[in-house]
Motif scaffolding. Structure first.
Motif, PDB file in Angstrom:
ATOM      1  N   ARG A 139      -7.065   2.583  -8.318  1.00  0.00           N
ATOM      2  CA  ARG A 139      -5.768   3.260  -8.176  1.00  0.00           C
ATOM      3  C   ARG A 139      -4.811   2.763  -9.251  1.00  0.00           C
ATOM      4  O   ARG A 139      -4.693   1.561  -9.475  1.00  0.00           O
ATOM      5  N   SER A 174     -13.858   7.026  -0.814  1.00  0.00           N
ATOM      6  CA  SER A 174     -12.666   7.855  -0.632  1.00  0.00           C
ATOM      7  C   SER A 174     -11.511   7.371  -1.497  1.00  0.00           C
ATOM      8  O   SER A 174     -10.612   8.142  -1.833  1.00  0.00           O
ATOM      9  N   SER A 175     -11.529   6.098  -1.869  1.00  0.00           N
ATOM     10  CA  SER A 175     -10.519   5.548  -2.767  1.00  0.00           C
ATOM     11  C   SER A 175     -11.118   4.365  -3.516  1.00  0.00           C
ATOM     12  O   SER A 175     -11.569   3.406  -2.893  1.00  0.00           O
ATOM     13  N   GLU A 191     -16.938   8.523  -9.184  1.00  0.00           N
ATOM     14  CA  GLU A 191     -16.672   8.291  -7.764  1.00  0.00           C
ATOM     15  C   GLU A 191     -15.585   7.244  -7.538  1.00  0.00           C
ATOM     16  O   GLU A 191     -14.988   7.200  -6.466  1.00  0.00           O
ATOM     17  N   ARG A 212      -0.176   5.660  -8.038  1.00  0.00           N
ATOM     18  CA  ARG A 212      -0.981   6.200  -6.925  1.00  0.00           C
ATOM     19  C   ARG A 212      -0.991   5.213  -5.762  1.00  0.00           C
ATOM     20  O   ARG A 212      -0.913   5.615  -4.600  1.00  0.00           O
ATOM     21  N   ARG A 240     -12.956   8.374 -17.511  1.00  0.00           N
ATOM     22  CA  ARG A 240     -13.467   9.411 -16.604  1.00  0.00           C
ATOM     23  C   ARG A 240     -14.080  10.555 -17.425  1.00  0.00           C
ATOM     24  O   ARG A 240     -15.159  11.052 -17.104  1.00  0.00           O
ATOM     25  N   CYS A 274      -9.398   7.189 -10.141  1.00  0.00           N
ATOM     26  CA  CYS A 274      -8.173   7.402  -9.378  1.00  0.00           C
ATOM     27  C   CYS A 274      -7.998   8.889  -9.096  1.00  0.00           C
ATOM     28  O   CYS A 274      -8.229   9.731  -9.970  1.00  0.00           O
ATOM     29  N   THR A 275      -7.569   9.193  -7.896  1.00  0.00           N
ATOM     30  CA  THR A 275      -7.407  10.590  -7.492  1.00  0.00           C
ATOM     31  C   THR A 275      -6.225  11.278  -8.166  1.00  0.00           C
ATOM     32  O   THR A 275      -6.059  12.481  -8.014  1.00  0.00           O
ATOM     33  N   ASP A 276      -5.425  10.541  -8.943  1.00  0.00           N
ATOM     34  CA  ASP A 276      -4.304  11.173  -9.650  1.00  0.00           C
ATOM     35  C   ASP A 276      -4.725  11.793 -10.979  1.00  0.00           C
ATOM     36  O   ASP A 276      -3.907  12.348 -11.697  1.00  0.00           O
TER      37      ASP A 276
END
Length: 133
Positions: free
Chosen positions: A65, A61-62, A27, A69, A11, A30-32
């Motif tokens: 992961r 949106s996901s 995009e 997560r 990232r 992982c959102t963590d």
């Protein structure tokens, strides 16, 4: 292209890298906040085709992961998100069922397509799977 082919990105180093005309590595992160991003080129290809077909923005949106997560969001034990093969998407102004119907034309005999109230799940697993969430 085989859906199981997955590239590994950072990232921090690759987040701004374009993986298709309308998508960047960040995009799918992982959102963590984990740095590693697993991403299937075949998934990107399918999402880019969806984006071009509807000619409106597609929001992931996901994407990838981590195990932690995935557990936190109640994902399945064998979630395709954990392998970089899946994305939950919102197509601006398009109902999830309509997105799913178009995705069916791209993934006739393989992949996962899930219809949820506010998003569509798309994955590029080898076998065919369809569901309503």
């Amino acid at each position: 292209m085989n859906g199981a082919v997955v590239k590994v990105y950072s990232r921090a180093q690759d987040g701004n890298t374009k993986v298709a005309e309308h998508f960047r590595v960040r995009e799918f992160a992982c959102t963590d906040g984990t740095d590693t991003v697993f991403l299937s080129p075949r998934l990107v290809e399918v999402l880019e085709t969806i984006r071009c077909h509807f000619n409106v923005p597609v929001t992931v949106s996901s994407g990838y992961r981590t195990e932690a997560r995935n557990k936190a969001v109640g994902g399945s034990a064998y979630s395709q998100h954990k392998y970089g093969l899946a994305a939950d998407i919102c197509v601006s102004g398009v109902a999830p069922a309509k997105v799913a119907a178009y995705a069916e034309t791209l993934l006739k005999d393989s992949g996962g397509i899930g219809i949820y109230p506010t998003f569509t799940h798309i994955d590029v697993r080898a076998e065919k799977s369809r569901w309503n969430g």
